[in-house]
Design an enzyme around this catalytic site. Structure first.
Site, PDB file in Angstrom:
ATOM      1  N   ALA A  47       3.628   0.290   6.100  1.00  0.00           N
ATOM      2  CA  ALA A  47       4.047   1.143   6.419  1.00  0.00           C
ATOM      3  C   ALA A  47       3.091   2.671   6.883  1.00  0.00           C
ATOM      4  O   ALA A  47       2.336   3.031   6.069  1.00  0.00           O
ATOM      5  CB  ALA A  47       5.433   2.056   5.907  1.00  0.00           C
TER       6      ALA A  47
ATOM      7  N   GLY B  64       5.387  -2.674   3.822  1.00  0.00           N
ATOM      8  CA  GLY B  64       5.291  -3.420   5.243  1.00  0.00           C
ATOM      9  C   GLY B  64       4.930  -4.662   5.930  1.00  0.00           C
ATOM     10  O   GLY B  64       5.862  -5.091   6.559  1.00  0.00           O
TER      11      GLY B  64
ATOM     12  N   GLU C  85       6.210  -7.103   3.897  1.00  0.00           N
ATOM     13  CA  GLU C  85       7.096  -7.210   4.611  1.00  0.00           C
ATOM     14  C   GLU C  85       7.831  -8.263   5.584  1.00  0.00           C
ATOM     15  O   GLU C  85       8.205  -8.865   6.190  1.00  0.00           O
ATOM     16  CB  GLU C  85       8.160  -6.639   4.561  1.00  0.00           C
TER      17      GLU C  85
ATOM     18  N   GLU D 217       4.171   0.167  -3.027  1.00  0.00           N
ATOM     19  CA  GLU D 217       5.488   1.225  -3.297  1.00  0.00           C
ATOM     20  C   GLU D 217       5.546   1.964  -4.057  1.00  0.00           C
ATOM     21  O   GLU D 217       5.656   3.239  -4.580  1.00  0.00           O
ATOM     22  CB  GLU D 217       6.714   0.752  -2.627  1.00  0.00           C
TER      23      GLU D 217
END
Ligand code: COA
Length: 259
Positions: free
Chosen positions: A66, A111, A114, A134
């Protein structure tokens, strides 16, 4: 359709979605997430699209996570909303009735890992690296990482990667079952296309039911075996079933329509 942060191409029925922010290692900001959703909508709605590939632009990254530059000032509400939006888009990928495969061409972090895990399966180039870093930011994965990593590699190794933030190589990802194949960078898209072409020669109706049945396994409270026999029955009502069985008996190649 005009996109700013992704490129799309319909190559003989295979929709190639390329995340295209190479100077930011293809990090997912809000606009990019929104564009991925729109591109996946096309996979659902466009009958000329039979399958899709998600990959990253440049040689360095699939998606490095992200976009951290959008994180500052986030509070409880905006943080959980951001995670919910991302999760919904990744569910849309996971539940797509047409196969969506990740071609991981470099860093797949946070992300990015993911996003790759939401695809039906993954191929990686030799230089790919996977991780959920993270905790380095005082965060946890928010786009399904704590759930899908366990599904793919098991609880013990998932805990280790989630807690240490360590990156793993493509070869290690292969050993863990996170990716199905490791190729050279040049071979990544051709190999992914070759696999999708094989899948596209099968019954599209049956493939969509395979996706539903496999996903059912991971939905708590669902009786996947029951779902499977219902879907088996549904297949028996299709033109594809008539064509597939007739073609076998007539010793010819089946010509499936998905009906
Ligand atoms: N969000 C926003 N920008 C990112 C990013 C992310 N997740 N990952 C990389 N970038 C940007 C960098 O800020 C840099 O931008 P700049 O040139 O404007 O400064 C550019 O992409 C190149 O990255 P850089 O860090 O210089 O490359 P590197 O080869 O030294 O390191 C990584 C590569 C992937 C190890 C490193 O970029 C990194 O750790 N990224 C963050 C990964 C992460 O924590 N992801 C999870 C987020 S929840």
């Amino acid at each position: 359709m005009a996109f700013q942060n992704i490129l799309t191409e319909n190559r003989e029925g295979i929709f190639i979605i390329t995340i295209n922010r190479p100077d930011k290692l293809n990090a997912l900001n809000a606009q990019t997430l929104h564009e991925i959703k729109e591109a996946v909508d096309c996979v659902y709605d466009d009958s000329t699209i039979k399958a899709a590939i998600i990959t990253g632009s440049g040689s360095k990254a699939f998606v490095a996570g992200a976009d951290i530059s959008g994180f500052q000032g986030m509070d409880k509400e905006s943080g959980s909303n951001l995670a919910k939006v991302g999760q919904n888009i990744f569910f849309q990928i996971e539940n797509c009735p047409k196969p969506i495969v990740a071609a991981v061409n470099g860093f797949a972090l946070g992300g990015g890992c993911e996003l790759a895990m939401a695809c039906h399966f993954r191929l990686a180039s030799e230089n790919a690296k996977f991780g959920q870093p993270e905790v380095n930011l005082g965060l946890i994965p928010g786009y399904g990482g704590t759930q899908r990593l366990i599904q793919l590699i098991g609880k013990g190794k998932a805990f280790e990667l989630l807690m240490t933030a360590d990156m793993i190589s493509a070869q290690e990802a292969l050993q863990l079952g996170l990716v199905n194949y490791v190729t050279t960078s040049d071979d990544l898209l051709p190999k992914t296309i070759e696999l999708l072409k094989k899948i596209m020669s099968k019954s599209p109706f049956a493939i969509s039911r395979i996706i539903d049945c496999v996903n059912k396994y991971f939905e708590p409270g669902n009786d996947g075996f029951r779902f499977e026999y219902d879907e088996f029955g549904a297949c028996c009502e299709t033109e594809d079933f008539k064509e597939g069985t007739a073609a076998f008996l007539e010793k010819r190649k089946a010509n499936f329509t998905g009906k």
